[in-house]
Write a protein that holds these residues in place. Sequence first.
Motif, PDB file in Angstrom:
ATOM      1  N   GLU A 214     -30.208 -15.995  25.748  1.00 47.33           N
ATOM      2  CA  GLU A 214     -29.763 -17.111  25.249  1.00 47.33           C
ATOM      3  C   GLU A 214     -30.671 -17.391  23.853  1.00 47.33           C
ATOM      4  O   GLU A 214     -30.007 -18.058  22.995  1.00 47.33           O
ATOM      5  CB  GLU A 214     -30.395 -18.260  26.090  1.00 47.33           C
ATOM      6  CG  GLU A 214     -30.014 -19.607  25.620  1.00 47.33           C
ATOM      7  CD  GLU A 214     -30.295 -20.903  26.631  1.00 47.33           C
ATOM      8  OE1 GLU A 214     -30.635 -21.893  26.258  1.00 47.33           O
ATOM      9  OE2 GLU A 214     -30.459 -20.511  28.149  1.00 47.33           O
ATOM     10  N   ALA A 215     -31.786 -17.019  23.754  1.00 44.68           N
ATOM     11  CA  ALA A 215     -32.707 -17.032  22.459  1.00 44.68           C
ATOM     12  C   ALA A 215     -31.913 -16.255  21.447  1.00 44.68           C
ATOM     13  O   ALA A 215     -31.661 -16.647  20.354  1.00 44.68           O
ATOM     14  CB  ALA A 215     -33.928 -16.569  22.916  1.00 44.68           C
ATOM     15  N   LEU A 216     -31.311 -15.207  21.730  1.00 38.82           N
ATOM     16  CA  LEU A 216     -30.855 -14.324  20.669  1.00 38.82           C
ATOM     17  C   LEU A 216     -29.579 -15.006  20.331  1.00 38.82           C
ATOM     18  O   LEU A 216     -29.129 -15.015  19.035  1.00 38.82           O
ATOM     19  CB  LEU A 216     -30.346 -12.894  21.479  1.00 38.82           C
ATOM     20  CG  LEU A 216     -31.349 -11.935  21.242  1.00 38.82           C
ATOM     21  CD1 LEU A 216     -30.786 -10.640  22.097  1.00 38.82           C
ATOM     22  CD2 LEU A 216     -31.841 -11.500  19.793  1.00 38.82           C
ATOM     23  N   GLU A 217     -28.634 -15.597  21.247  1.00 40.21           N
ATOM     24  CA  GLU A 217     -27.415 -16.329  20.811  1.00 40.21           C
ATOM     25  C   GLU A 217     -27.920 -17.542  19.801  1.00 40.21           C
ATOM     26  O   GLU A 217     -27.079 -17.899  18.948  1.00 40.21           O
ATOM     27  CB  GLU A 217     -26.623 -16.778  22.146  1.00 40.21           C
ATOM     28  CG  GLU A 217     -26.074 -15.448  22.817  1.00 40.21           C
ATOM     29  CD  GLU A 217     -25.545 -15.994  24.026  1.00 40.21           C
ATOM     30  OE1 GLU A 217     -25.613 -17.155  24.489  1.00 40.21           O
ATOM     31  OE2 GLU A 217     -24.921 -15.050  24.755  1.00 40.21           O
ATOM     32  N   HIS A 234     -25.131  -6.490  18.941  1.00 41.09           N
ATOM     33  CA  HIS A 234     -25.592  -5.393  19.163  1.00 41.09           C
ATOM     34  C   HIS A 234     -26.919  -5.103  19.952  1.00 41.09           C
ATOM     35  O   HIS A 234     -26.875  -4.559  21.079  1.00 41.09           O
ATOM     36  CB  HIS A 234     -25.818  -4.449  18.039  1.00 41.09           C
ATOM     37  CG  HIS A 234     -26.265  -3.282  18.182  1.00 41.09           C
ATOM     38  ND1 HIS A 234     -25.397  -2.104  18.446  1.00 41.09           N
ATOM     39  CD2 HIS A 234     -27.266  -2.731  17.894  1.00 41.09           C
ATOM     40  CE1 HIS A 234     -26.059  -1.176  18.733  1.00 41.09           C
ATOM     41  NE2 HIS A 234     -27.332  -1.147  18.234  1.00 41.09           N
ATOM     42  N   LEU A 235     -27.714  -6.172  19.678  1.00 42.76           N
ATOM     43  CA  LEU A 235     -29.122  -6.356  20.407  1.00 42.76           C
ATOM     44  C   LEU A 235     -28.664  -6.830  21.893  1.00 42.76           C
ATOM     45  O   LEU A 235     -29.277  -6.247  22.748  1.00 42.76           O
ATOM     46  CB  LEU A 235     -29.786  -7.286  19.458  1.00 42.76           C
ATOM     47  CG  LEU A 235     -30.639  -6.858  18.480  1.00 42.76           C
ATOM     48  CD1 LEU A 235     -31.150  -7.958  17.853  1.00 42.76           C
ATOM     49  CD2 LEU A 235     -31.587  -5.716  19.052  1.00 42.76           C
ATOM     50  N   ARG A 236     -27.889  -7.818  21.715  1.00 42.81           N
ATOM     51  CA  ARG A 236     -27.457  -8.412  23.526  1.00 42.81           C
ATOM     52  C   ARG A 236     -26.917  -7.258  24.201  1.00 42.81           C
ATOM     53  O   ARG A 236     -27.216  -7.011  25.184  1.00 42.81           O
ATOM     54  CB  ARG A 236     -26.532  -9.670  23.120  1.00 42.81           C
ATOM     55  CG  ARG A 236     -26.156 -10.166  24.286  1.00 42.81           C
ATOM     56  CD  ARG A 236     -25.333 -11.557  24.323  1.00 42.81           C
ATOM     57  NE  ARG A 236     -24.295 -11.153  23.339  1.00 42.81           N
ATOM     58  CZ  ARG A 236     -23.078 -10.651  23.990  1.00 42.81           C
ATOM     59  NH1 ARG A 236     -22.998 -10.339  25.297  1.00 42.81           N
ATOM     60  NH2 ARG A 236     -21.932 -10.496  23.308  1.00 42.81           N
ATOM     61  N   LEU A 237     -26.014  -6.667  23.632  1.00 45.46           N
ATOM     62  CA  LEU A 237     -25.380  -5.442  24.274  1.00 45.46           C
ATOM     63  C   LEU A 237     -26.270  -4.477  24.910  1.00 45.46           C
ATOM     64  O   LEU A 237     -26.289  -3.909  25.744  1.00 45.46           O
ATOM     65  CB  LEU A 237     -24.123  -4.894  23.610  1.00 45.46           C
ATOM     66  CG  LEU A 237     -22.863  -5.838  23.469  1.00 45.46           C
ATOM     67  CD1 LEU A 237     -21.851  -5.147  22.402  1.00 45.46           C
ATOM     68  CD2 LEU A 237     -22.366  -6.318  24.884  1.00 45.46           C
ATOM     69  N   THR A 238     -27.055  -4.101  23.812  1.00 46.79           N
ATOM     70  CA  THR A 238     -28.276  -3.010  24.153  1.00 46.79           C
ATOM     71  C   THR A 238     -29.122  -3.301  25.295  1.00 46.79           C
ATOM     72  O   THR A 238     -29.598  -2.669  26.393  1.00 46.79           O
ATOM     73  CB  THR A 238     -28.990  -2.531  22.912  1.00 46.79           C
ATOM     74  OG1 THR A 238     -28.072  -1.948  22.032  1.00 46.79           O
ATOM     75  CG2 THR A 238     -30.061  -1.676  23.322  1.00 46.79           C
ATOM     76  N   ILE A 239     -29.545  -4.875  25.236  1.00 50.95           N
ATOM     77  CA  ILE A 239     -30.367  -5.172  26.361  1.00 50.95           C
ATOM     78  C   ILE A 239     -29.627  -5.272  27.632  1.00 50.95           C
ATOM     79  O   ILE A 239     -30.249  -4.807  28.662  1.00 50.95           O
ATOM     80  CB  ILE A 239     -30.878  -6.746  25.937  1.00 50.95           C
ATOM     81  CG1 ILE A 239     -31.765  -6.677  24.630  1.00 50.95           C
ATOM     82  CG2 ILE A 239     -31.737  -7.231  27.094  1.00 50.95           C
ATOM     83  CD1 ILE A 239     -32.188  -7.908  24.042  1.00 50.95           C
ATOM     84  N   GLU A 240     -28.515  -5.821  27.573  1.00 51.23           N
ATOM     85  CA  GLU A 240     -27.695  -5.790  28.894  1.00 51.23           C
ATOM     86  C   GLU A 240     -27.602  -4.405  29.356  1.00 51.23           C
ATOM     87  O   GLU A 240     -27.407  -4.223  30.681  1.00 51.23           O
ATOM     88  CB  GLU A 240     -26.193  -6.469  28.491  1.00 51.23           C
ATOM     89  CG  GLU A 240     -26.560  -7.858  28.242  1.00 51.23           C
ATOM     90  CD  GLU A 240     -25.171  -8.675  27.858  1.00 51.23           C
ATOM     91  OE1 GLU A 240     -24.085  -7.786  27.646  1.00 51.23           O
ATOM     92  OE2 GLU A 240     -24.898  -9.979  27.792  1.00 51.23           O
ATOM     93  N   GLN A 241     -27.287  -3.290  28.378  1.00 52.24           N
ATOM     94  CA  GLN A 241     -26.982  -2.113  29.094  1.00 52.24           C
ATOM     95  C   GLN A 241     -28.429  -1.520  29.638  1.00 52.24           C
ATOM     96  O   GLN A 241     -28.306  -0.888  30.787  1.00 52.24           O
ATOM     97  CB  GLN A 241     -26.888  -1.198  27.913  1.00 52.24           C
ATOM     98  CG  GLN A 241     -26.866   0.439  28.169  1.00 52.24           C
ATOM     99  CD  GLN A 241     -26.447   1.142  27.096  1.00 52.24           C
ATOM    100  OE1 GLN A 241     -26.298   0.589  25.921  1.00 52.24           O
ATOM    101  NE2 GLN A 241     -26.828   2.524  27.333  1.00 52.24           N
ATOM    102  N   PHE A 242     -29.642  -1.801  29.236  1.00 52.47           N
ATOM    103  CA  PHE A 242     -30.848  -1.343  29.915  1.00 52.47           C
ATOM    104  C   PHE A 242     -30.871  -2.109  31.284  1.00 52.47           C
ATOM    105  O   PHE A 242     -31.310  -1.553  32.313  1.00 52.47           O
ATOM    106  CB  PHE A 242     -31.971  -1.643  28.919  1.00 52.47           C
ATOM    107  CG  PHE A 242     -32.377  -0.510  28.203  1.00 52.47           C
ATOM    108  CD1 PHE A 242     -32.997   0.727  28.481  1.00 52.47           C
ATOM    109  CD2 PHE A 242     -31.625  -0.415  26.933  1.00 52.47           C
ATOM    110  CE1 PHE A 242     -33.259   1.641  27.395  1.00 52.47           C
ATOM    111  CE2 PHE A 242     -31.766   0.695  25.849  1.00 52.47           C
ATOM    112  CZ  PHE A 242     -32.921   1.584  26.375  1.00 52.47           C
ATOM    113  N   PHE A 243     -30.812  -3.430  31.315  1.00 55.62           N
ATOM    114  CA  PHE A 243     -30.913  -4.172  32.507  1.00 55.62           C
ATOM    115  C   PHE A 243     -29.809  -3.961  33.577  1.00 55.62           C
ATOM    116  O   PHE A 243     -30.001  -4.255  34.899  1.00 55.62           O
ATOM    117  CB  PHE A 243     -30.784  -5.834  32.254  1.00 55.62           C
ATOM    118  CG  PHE A 243     -32.137  -6.333  31.807  1.00 55.62           C
ATOM    119  CD1 PHE A 243     -33.040  -6.753  32.744  1.00 55.62           C
ATOM    120  CD2 PHE A 243     -32.641  -6.153  30.481  1.00 55.62           C
ATOM    121  CE1 PHE A 243     -34.391  -7.286  32.345  1.00 55.62           C
ATOM    122  CE2 PHE A 243     -33.770  -6.735  30.013  1.00 55.62           C
ATOM    123  CZ  PHE A 243     -34.490  -7.283  31.143  1.00 55.62           C
TER     124      PHE A 243
END
Length: 471
Positions: A214-217, A234-243
């Motif tokens: 939410e903070a990124l958005e 890109h940052l959000r998708l990368t974070i979601e990928q790791f989680f």
Amino acid sequence: MSLHTDPADGTKLIAECEYIGEGTLGTIDSLTGFRRGVVNFPQPGDPVRMATESELATIFAPPAAAHISIGTVFPTKGVRAPVLFDQLLGRHFAIVGSSGSGKSTSVALMLHRIVDEIGGGHVVVLDPHGEYARAFGDRAQVWDVDNLVVPYWALNLEEHCDVFVAAEGDERTIDTNIMAKALQRARMRNIQALDPGRITADTPISYQYEDLIEALESEAGRLERIAEASRYTHLRLTIEQFFNDRRFRFMFAAEHASSSIEQLLGDLLRIPNAGKPISIVNLAGVPTEVVNVVVATLARLTLDYAIWAPRQEQAPVLLVCEEAHRYLPHAPSEATRSVRRQLERIAREGRKYGVCLGLVSQRPSELSSTALSQCGTIMSLRLNNQADQGHLIAALTEGARSIAGAVGALRNRECIISGEGVPLPMRVMIDTLEPAKRPASDDPSFSEKWGDDRADRDTLGAVMRRWRAER
């Protein structure tokens, strides 16, 4: 320099001598006392003779301080080689040697002798190959990706960026600024934080995974003029990928928001040690993408704990880093920036706070000179590479360089030790360690395995099922 003429054939023998200490001759022309350093230098023409074994025992006799014995001094048959406990651990140490020279077994033997001498220790072994799990039995707690939780929120800003930011140069700086603001906002959402105004991106305050997204958005809307919206995506998708990747669940999982750093440090540092003074962190199953970050985080938390602990309540910690050149390379790179920074920080500051760094490496020439120069004691087994030999000799104390020339011809388990952890530089044959106490570091026997080849399609299928299940 001494000069001797053989009376039989007039041959001249020249020997180059290095002065390391002096003693007192007794009434029967034998040594009765010895100390490091020379005050009364010999004069030209003074007689020279070989020391007897009893005199060598006097020379290498340990002081009254706590010490361990790890082997026999060369070339004697029974003079034991003492390693001074406090001097070894109080000034960091390095153990180097080519693959197959007995390096891992020597590390295991030293740790066994240390915990035999003082059982209430706090030892952490960073084990990249899973070799040490079998070496210590019920004296050690083994941690791996199945039972160790390194909560994602315990990472500082630099470690977050090492995982989530792939860009370099100016683009990395922009992404790092984005991550810093988003991370700070996410941490400030923690309702248990006593003073949100003092929270930074590095403060070890738990945050929710959803709050970071939410903070990124939110930051994307504010900083859209400076950076393209695609950066946030890109940052959000990368974070979601790791989680969402089960390989990283020991670190990146939403439920770890409630994990405790107190629990992590208590388990890792053995506080209390509960009869298991050694923690072995098996890094063999840690994905390559995050292994450097895991080591950096554990090293940083260890030193930060020691810094904040009251002096009278400190629990000194020994951090043994196997394959140290992986994390402390001589030539820095983007991939090792965080881990190198934290381990060099321990090398420079750790001894002031009771954190000892033990570096184990087969390539001293590829090891950070900053870290190696901070090691007060260096133990070298056989080194085959000339670059490694030269790097080692440059790092040794003056009194050890005369015997360091033999480092390329040492037998397995034979080593040269110099520095503050020993009374004098010495060449040592290390004791044989019982098979049950050795690490699982033996090389596979090709002749044995190929002579009884059992590989078939069923075996291959089982391997593939395990491989897919792990991912």
